[in-house]
Structure formats: C-alpha cells, structure tokens
Design a protein around this motif. Structure first.
Motif, PDB file in Angstrom:
ATOM      1  N   GLN B 188     103.367  -2.376-111.443  1.00 29.60           N
ATOM      2  CA  GLN B 188     102.306  -3.364-111.231  1.00 29.60           C
ATOM      3  C   GLN B 188     102.840  -4.620-110.550  1.00 29.60           C
ATOM      4  O   GLN B 188     103.911  -5.108-110.882  1.00 29.60           O
ATOM      5  N   PHE B 190     101.418  -8.591-109.826  1.00 27.25           N
ATOM      6  CA  PHE B 190     100.371  -9.556-110.135  1.00 27.25           C
ATOM      7  C   PHE B 190     100.507 -10.783-109.239  1.00 27.25           C
ATOM      8  O   PHE B 190     101.604 -11.123-108.801  1.00 27.25           O
ATOM      9  N   CYS B 191      99.374 -11.503-109.044  1.00 30.25           N
ATOM     10  CA  CYS B 191      99.458 -12.893-108.586  1.00 30.25           C
ATOM     11  C   CYS B 191      99.458 -13.759-109.837  1.00 30.25           C
ATOM     12  O   CYS B 191      98.581 -13.632-110.683  1.00 30.25           O
ATOM     13  N   THR B 192     100.457 -14.654-109.967  1.00 31.95           N
ATOM     14  CA  THR B 192     100.535 -15.476-111.181  1.00 31.95           C
ATOM     15  C   THR B 192     100.366 -16.961-110.906  1.00 31.95           C
ATOM     16  O   THR B 192     100.650 -17.777-111.773  1.00 31.95           O
ATOM     17  N   GLU B 193      99.949 -17.343-109.700  1.00 31.61           N
ATOM     18  CA  GLU B 193      99.601 -18.760-109.512  1.00 31.61           C
ATOM     19  C   GLU B 193      98.116 -18.804-109.233  1.00 31.61           C
ATOM     20  O   GLU B 193      97.640 -18.185-108.273  1.00 31.61           O
ATOM     21  N   TYR B 194      97.393 -19.558-110.068  1.00 27.96           N
ATOM     22  CA  TYR B 194      95.935 -19.580-110.000  1.00 27.96           C
ATOM     23  C   TYR B 194      95.459 -19.885-108.577  1.00 27.96           C
ATOM     24  O   TYR B 194      95.895 -20.873-107.976  1.00 27.96           O
ATOM     25  N   CYS B 195      94.569 -19.033-108.033  1.00 28.54           N
ATOM     26  CA  CYS B 195      94.160 -19.176-106.630  1.00 28.54           C
ATOM     27  C   CYS B 195      92.668 -19.008-106.434  1.00 28.54           C
ATOM     28  O   CYS B 195      92.221 -18.745-105.327  1.00 28.54           O
ATOM     29  N   GLY B 196      91.865 -19.132-107.505  1.00 24.38           N
ATOM     30  CA  GLY B 196      90.421 -19.112-107.309  1.00 24.38           C
ATOM     31  C   GLY B 196      89.746 -17.894-107.923  1.00 24.38           C
ATOM     32  O   GLY B 196      90.324 -17.201-108.764  1.00 24.38           O
ATOM     33  N   ASP B 197      88.519 -17.649-107.474  1.00 22.23           N
ATOM     34  CA  ASP B 197      87.654 -16.664-108.142  1.00 22.23           C
ATOM     35  C   ASP B 197      88.259 -15.268-108.230  1.00 22.23           C
ATOM     36  O   ASP B 197      88.022 -14.541-109.178  1.00 22.23           O
ATOM     37  N   HIS B 199      91.475 -14.500-108.334  1.00 22.12           N
ATOM     38  CA  HIS B 199      92.879 -14.566-108.772  1.00 22.12           C
ATOM     39  C   HIS B 199      93.267 -13.351-109.607  1.00 22.12           C
ATOM     40  O   HIS B 199      94.302 -12.720-109.367  1.00 22.12           O
ATOM     41  N   SER B 200      92.436 -13.008-110.595  1.00 21.04           N
ATOM     42  CA  SER B 200      92.833 -11.931-111.509  1.00 21.04           C
ATOM     43  C   SER B 200      92.671 -10.547-110.873  1.00 21.04           C
ATOM     44  O   SER B 200      93.087  -9.556-111.463  1.00 21.04           O
ATOM     45  N   ASP B 201      92.043 -10.481-109.699  1.00 23.53           N
ATOM     46  CA  ASP B 201      91.945  -9.185-109.005  1.00 23.53           C
ATOM     47  C   ASP B 201      92.932  -9.095-107.848  1.00 23.53           C
ATOM     48  O   ASP B 201      92.920  -8.146-107.088  1.00 23.53           O
ATOM     49  N   MET B 202      93.791 -10.091-107.714  1.00 19.31           N
ATOM     50  CA  MET B 202      94.772 -10.088-106.625  1.00 19.31           C
ATOM     51  C   MET B 202      95.986  -9.274-107.077  1.00 19.31           C
ATOM     52  O   MET B 202      97.066  -9.791-107.309  1.00 19.31           O
ATOM     53  N   LEU B 203      95.750  -7.968-107.201  1.00 18.43           N
ATOM     54  CA  LEU B 203      96.771  -7.069-107.724  1.00 18.43           C
ATOM     55  C   LEU B 203      97.331  -6.219-106.597  1.00 18.43           C
ATOM     56  O   LEU B 203      96.738  -6.104-105.530  1.00 18.43           O
TER      57      LEU B 203
END
Lengths: 533, 324
Positions: B188, B190-197, B199-203
C-alpha cells in the motif's frame, strides 16, 4: 441580602447585576467568566469530536461528505487548541488562584485583565463566524499552499486565532508583572507555590512566542488577499517556511498547555499527601528549563518535510533534552507520596489518571523524537493518539483536577465525591478506549485526517468511536454534579483539604481583595509541620 | 492496475504493532520502537506500582500524621539518580535513530531513479525510459530505488508503511526518498499530508517483482491495452488513472460531476456559458480541465495533458458514451 462585613460578604455577593460582572476588575470574577467561556468552548469542540468520530465508524460516507468532514476536524482542532486548551488553565484557574497564592489583592493590571477577556470573546466571535460562513477545511495547522488556495473561510478563522493571541499575551504579561511586583513581604522566589512557578514559566512563552504566530497569520491573510507570495510556490513563496514559522509558536504553545497542568499536579500531590513536596527547587527550575528548551525544538514537526537533515538531527537531540525535566517532575511527585498521609479525593484521583496518561504520552513522545522511527509514524494516527494523551490525558485531566481542587474555594460549595468518582471512571475507560486504539492504527500505517479508509482498519476505528461515547457520558455526569453542587451543595469550609498555600487562608468564597490583612510569609509554601489545620 | 492482485494487508501481516517488513530499513526502525516500548512498560509499571504501594501503605488514618522529616523532602543524590541515567538512555536512543535517519537520507549512487508527481488526488510515476504509470509503482526486488518527487499543487506526502519510508512532496521543489525492497509482493502507498477532499482516496500500490519480471514489465509498457476494445480500455483507465476518485458512474456527485448520462448532455459552466458534451468537450475537459468548469464544482481537477495517449483518450470517451 449581603452585608458589608467580611464574614458574610464575598466576591460573588459583594455586588449584583450584569454590569457588576461585565465591568468588574476583580481577577476572581474575570477568572470565573473565563471558566464559563472555556467550558462552553470545550463542549463545542467535544461536539465536533463526537461528530467526526461518528463519521469514522465505517469507511466511506455515513453522515457527512469529505468536505464537511474536513471542516469538522478543522473546527474541532482549532476550537480545542485556540479557544479551550491554550487559555484553559492560565486564564481561568490561573487568573483566580495566582494572586491568592501569591498573597496579592489582584493582578498587576486589572483593566488589562478584563480587556484580555473581551479580546478572547472577540476572537471567539471570529471563529464562530468562520464556522457558519463556510468553515475552513485546512486543519488547525493551516499549512500552505493548501490554506492560501482553498475556497473556505480561512481568513476569519486565522484572524480569530490572531486576536486570541493578544488575549494570551495580555494574560501572560499580567502574570509576569504580578509575580515580579506584587509579592507581599516575605514572599521570596523560592517561597512561591509551584502552580505560580509554572504560570510564570508559561507566561514567558505566551509573551515571547505568540507574536510569531500573529505575524505568520498576518502573512497568510495578506497572501490570500493580495498575493504577496511568501508561502505559495505558485507566487514564488516557500511552503516549508510556513511550517517553520507556525511551529516556532505552536511547539512552545504545547508547553503553554502542559506547564500549568504540571503546576496543578504539584499542588494536588502535596495537598493530598499531606507532606511537603519532594524536590521543590528542582520542580520549580525544571519548569523554567522546559520553557527555555521548548523554544528550540519546533523542527521535530518537520522531520519528513524537507528541512535540512542537519537541522533535523539537532532538533531531535534537543527534543530528547526536554523530556528529562518532565521525567524529573514525575519521579518527584511519586516520591512526595512516600510516608505521606494520602487522602484519595477527586483531585487526587485525577492526579493518578494524569500520572498514567502522561507516562504514555511522554514515552510515545520519546518514540516520535527518534528520527528514523518518526519517519514511519509521522502524520499517522500514532501522532494523533500521542498528542491526545498529552493534551487530554495530561492538560485536560489536570485542568479537571484543579477545578475539583479549587472548586470549594471558587464557588464556596462542595460537590459529590461519589459522582466525581463515577465520572472519573467513565473518563478513564472512555479516553483509553478511544485513544490507545489509535496507537495501534497509526503504527500499522493508518494516516491521519482521512475521511475514508481501508476496510481492514474498520474494527479498530469502530472501537475507538465507541470509546468517545463512554468519554462523553463521563463529562456529562461531571457537568450534572458540578451544577448540582452550585445549586444544592453543602457550604465549603475555608480549607477543606488541609492545604498550606495562601489561597486556603482566605474565606470560601474569598472576599473582594482576597485577604483581610496583607499576609506576611515566614516559611516555605508546603510547610505541613506546624499546628495549623 | 491489475485488480486481481490486492495489496498486502497492513493489519493482517507483521506483528501486533507493525505491518510486515519489506525494506532494508524496517528491521532497525522496528527495533528502536520495541526497545523504547519495553523500556516504557517497565518504567510506567514501576512508577504506577510505586504510587499504588504508597497509597496502600500511607493511606490517611485518623491517628497517623505524615512523616515530616526534612530528609524526606529533598535528596540531591536521589534526584541526580533519576536525572542522569534517563538522560544517558535517551542519548543512546538518539544516536541509534540518528544513524538510521542518515541511512534513510543518503541513497546509494547506483540507485534506479523514478520520477514521482503528486497531484490532487493521484500519484503519477515516470521511468527513465519514458514509461508512465498512474497509481501503480512497479520496482525490482533487492535493488536500491530512488524517487525524485514533486507536487503539482499543494503539499502531499509519499508513504509506504511496509518499507517504513515517508517524505513530503512539495510544489516547486524536489524531495527524494529511497528504499531497498527485500520482499516481492504488492504493498500500500498512502498520501499522508492533508491535501483536500480527495486526500484519503489518494492511494497507490507498489508492486515489487523479481528483476526478470520487472524487465519484462518495463518492456511491455507503452503498448498496453492495444488489444482491448476502446470502451473496455476506458473502463480499465477509469480506475487505474484515478478518475474514480472524483467521478462516479452511478449518477452520484463526488468532487467532480458524475459520468453517468454525461455524453450528449448540456453542461452549464461557472462563467455562465454552456455547451453540449461531445467528444471534443470531453477531450478538453481531460486535458485542460480548468477551461470550462461545470457550475457547482470547483476548479480542482489537474490536467492530464501528456499523461494519456491519444488512444487512451479515445478509450475514455468511448467508455463515457456507454454510461447512459
């Protein structure tokens, strides 16, 4: 109903009507008003915490869209940080207790003290306005260039934090001058109680670090309004510079939060052990040591941000150094209990809770200070769990301990020890359910600020969410028995705990200028040997 | 992305605290964790046990006073004893983690370099021979790899939990991250720096292959999908090029408009204009998305110019046509 004789009149009854409160210069009334606003802020921030944990009950959408979730966690963080935890202990308990512990009639600048309250309320209005006018979705850290480009109302929220900073500076300035100039005869530096020492160290940070946040926020607002290009790379700026500026304030701010909490713990452990505190001087000086080193560790928030590797190494080294004075305090508190006469009342129960949770928060802090380990744990739930153990398990628990300790003095009523114990048990269980789980999530790789998450994390997220409900029940019970104590509680004696610091020599609640005669101090603050009772 | 291979489970692999170790860094980093972990348990239990014993032994009793012997309220040697050894202990931890951090910072000279671009909200990879992928990084096992990373918009952070590596990705600046995979499989990202709406799907996934398979994979890229009909190619690209992060195919609104019923519909723009969604409109929306932003949505989509071949663009258009 009030007579003007000291025996029956007190600061609460000496005058009535809303003008007597809104225009008061009495540090005790200002402290009480601060307490009301701070508790309301805690309720609001807690409401958002429950909402965001509820959304995380399962992956994908439950109640909110991604944008709403991002706004909710931003509001939770900003309200809890700027409106609750930074002012919590100094502005409410500190305002009330510091002049009394010192033996003074009031703080040095009573008008500035009242002004700080109004500035706080003004700043809070900006934050509430931001909430209803397209709440910011940047996280409470406002990292650029996201914060310089998002369409949400970043300006009103950051201006709120800017204004709240002045309130904090006013309070800090007032405390420093009060401690230097208003000590009565015989009150030497090393006769000052440790809560007062901790507020002195805190005030130094408030006065020196807060302006940096103010400047940073102004630059961010200017960047959004006129595009000056300090932080946004699209305008030629440097986003990492923002992180340096931001943490130059916000890391010392962590010690604005925890130092007064340690001060309360020092008072409570000595009062309920019935013994002079162990290693008084070392505890007093360790507060100053923490305050000074705290200015030099901000770069440990930037180990993976692209700062120079040499800088990262130095910041890691200094972060380890700051852990030592904190550890010394813990050892001294436990040593104070040795051969004491330990009274397990509500404030002391919260001291024990603090002892456990601060150990967990502190040791996980040592893990995060480790350069290579932090690379893995940075920006995961491990960090979220760590700072909640320090900020809630440490500061908030100490705030509650102090509230229960000084409640009889401030309100003049006793509360139910039984319900205090029940609430304590709910809070302990609920808090550890919520946040210990998040250590496991984080070290397994779950990143923070995630609206959606992989299915495999669901069981732990659901358990963490259920913990917030237990925690909320604990706080509700506390709200009920404290309100009940105001309405129906038995009157408090002047010194219900047999404590020896000066505030307990006044009546409960105290008269307007605290003491009938200016106290003359002839001994150290925790002298339990005498015949006084 | 080959959907038949799933990323190794983070919760289901490794031990209670960490996912499985798949790079040369992992063992040492986990070692530091467990050293502090067990040390902390011993100290915390010791502190709490002492407190519990004192409470039991010295509970307040009616006829018993606390011991006020001044010797019990200050003891320089005792206080030094709990100041100096903890200091030495944390300095030891500092030195070990410092050495690991330097190893994380300095890549070997012979490392294979791959370019990484973070955008809202996907990861794009480009190999030295010009092969480009989205959402999937393929690397050979037992070979040092260095990522040269930058962002097209806001801060992102590139994180592979199984490798114990993470580095922020910054606009207008390069950051580097290197690792030496020791285990084949798919892991896996992940993106771990908050980047907007989104962010949690930036896999994304990282697939670690034996060297021979990696070479074969690298050679086969660029001709990928030639054998597929256009609409099936588009369907495949919908997930593999991260369109699915923001656009639904079932009519629900996400960060961007849904694709269902998009083709042939009348689009109203934020600037007041409108147009019918034909082939040219869809092509422009992919390559220059900021030019005509549909009313009710923000100008957040990055440009895919240069990231998709003509045939891939055709494929997406044909796929959208099928979503009635």
């Amino acid at each position: 109903m009030s007579e003007s004789t000291p025996a029956t009149s007190n600061y609460l009854t000496v005058s009535t009507g809303w003008r007597s409160w809104l225009l008061t210069l009495d540090h005790k009334r200002i402290g009480i008003m601060y307490l009301v606003f701070i508790v309301l802020s805690f309720g609001l921030g807690g409401f958002f915490a429950l909402a965001l944990r509820l959304e995380l009950l399962n992956p994908g959408k439950l109640l909110f869209t991604a944008k709403q979730y991002n706004q909710i966690f931003t509001l939770h963080g900003a309200i809890m940080t700027f409106l609750f935890i930074i002012p919590s202990i100094p502005a409410s308990l500190g305002n009330f207790i510091l002049p009394m512990q010192l033996g003074a009639k009031d703080v040095a600048f009573p008008r500035l003290n009242l002004a700080s309250l109004y500035v706080y309320v003004l700043g809070a209005c900006f934050c509430v306005y931001s909430m209803i006018a397209g709440a910011a979705d940047t996280g409470w850290t406002f990292y650029t260039p996201y914060s310089s480009t998002t369409s949400t109302s970043v300006i009103s929220m950051t201006l709120g934090a800017f204004i709240l900073g002045f309130s904090s500076i006013f309070t800090g300035l007032n405390f420093i001058v009060t401690i230097h100039k208003l000590r009565p005869p015989g009150m030497t530096w090393f006769r000052m109680p440790l809560f007062t020492w901790s507020l002195y160290a805190t005030a130094i940070i408030q006065v020196l670090a807060t302006p940096v946040l103010g400047i940073t926020i102004l630059l961010l607002v200017l960047e959004r309004l006129v595009g000056i290009g300090i932080f946004d790379p699209a305008l030629g700026g440097d986003p990492v510079l923002f992180q340096h500026f931001f943490w130059f304030y916000s890391h010392p701010a962590v010690y604005i939060m925890i130092l007064p909490a340690m001060g309360i713990m020092s008072e409570v452990v000595t009062a309920f052990s019935g013994r002079k505190i162990f290693g008084y001087r070392l505890i007093a000086l360790s507060s100053l040591a923490i305050a000074i080193i705290s200015f030099l560790v901000w770069g440990h928030h930037l180990f993976v941000s692209g700062q120079s590797d040499y800088a990262a190494v130095i910041f890691s080294f200094l972060t380890y150094l700051v852990s030592i004075p904190s550890a010394v305090k813990v050892f001294n508190w436990v040593a104070t209990m040795y051969r004491g006469s330990i009274d397990l009342r509500a404030p002391f129960l919260y001291f024990l809770a603090f002892l456990f949770m601060f150990c967990v928060g502190g040791f996980t802090g040592v893990m995060l200070a480790s350069l290579s380990l932090d690379v893995h744990l940075h920006d995961t739930y491990f960090v979220v769990a760590h700072f909640h153990y320090v900020m809630v398990g440490g500061t908030t628990i100490a705030f509650i301990s102090g509230l229960h300790y000084w409640w009889p003095k401030m309100i003049g009523k006793m509360y139910s020890e039984f319900w205090a114990f029940v609430a304590w048990a709910f809070i302990m269980v609920g808090f550890n359910m919520t946040f210990f789980t998040q250590f496991l999530l984080g070290s397994k790789g779950m990143p923070r600020r995630y609206y959606n998450y992989l299915d495999q994390f669901q069981p732990l997220h659901a358990f963490s969410t259920s913990g917030t409900w237990v925690l909320a029940i604990g706080f509700l019970i506390m709200a009920f028995y404290l309100i009940d104590s105001i309405l129906n509680g038995p009157p408090a004696p002047d010194n219900p705990w047999g404590a020896r610091t000066l505030e307990w020599q006044s009546q409960s609640p105290p008269i307007t200028e605290n003491f009938v005669d200016t106290p003359v101090i002839a001994s150290e603050p925790y002298d339990y040997t005498g015949a006084r009772s | 992305m080959d959907k038949t291979i799933v990323n190794e489970s983070l919760m289901g692999s490794g031990n209670a605290w960490f996912p499985s170790q798949a790079s040369t860094f992992a063992a040492s980093i986990d070692g530091i964790f467990f050293f502090i972990y067990y040390g902390s348990i011993i100290l915390t239990v010791g502190i709490l046990a002492a407190a519990a014993y004192f409470i039991w032994k010295f509970r307040k009793k009616v006829h018993q006073q606390a011991d006020h012997n001044p010797a019990l309220t200050h003891n320089t040697w005792l206080e030094l004893a709990w100041t100096i050894p903890p200091l030495l202990l944390v300095m030891g931890i500092f030195v070990v983690s410092f050495k690991d951090y330097i190893a994380l910072s300095i890549a070997p000279q012979n490392a294979t370099q791959i370019k990484v671009v973070g955008k809202k909200w996907f990861w794009a990879f480009e190999y030295a021979n010009g092969v480009k992928t989205l959402g999937e990084l393929v690397v050979p096992v037992n070979t040092p790899i260095q990522l040269l990373m930058s962002s097209d918009d806001v801060l992102h952070s590139f994180y592979i939990p199984n490798f114990r590596v993470k580095r922020d990705v910054i606009p207008n600046r390069y950051t580097k991250l290197w690792f030496h995979p020791t285990k084949t499989g798919q892991f896996q990202i992940f993106c771990t720096e908050y980047c907007g709406d989104g962010h949690s799907d930036m896999l994304a996934s990282i697939r670690v292959l034996p060297m021979a398979d990696y070479q074969k994979w690298l050679a086969s890229q660029g001709s990928g999908g030639d054998d597929l009909p256009l609409d099936e190619l588009g369907q495949k690209l919908y997930t593999s090029k991260a369109c699915a992060t923001c656009h639904s195919i079932d009519g629900s609104a996400k960060v961007g408009p849904t694709w269902k019923g998009l083709f042939g519909s009348k689009r109203s723009f934020v600037d007041g204009g409108s147009a019918v969604a034909d082939e040219n409109y869809i092509r422009e929306s992919i390559t220059v998305p900021a030019k005509h932003v549909v009313a009710g949505y923000g100008p957040v989509m990055p440009s895919y110019q240069g990231l998709l071949s003509d045939r891939e663009l055709d494929g997406l258009i044909e796929y959208i046509k099928t979503l009635k």
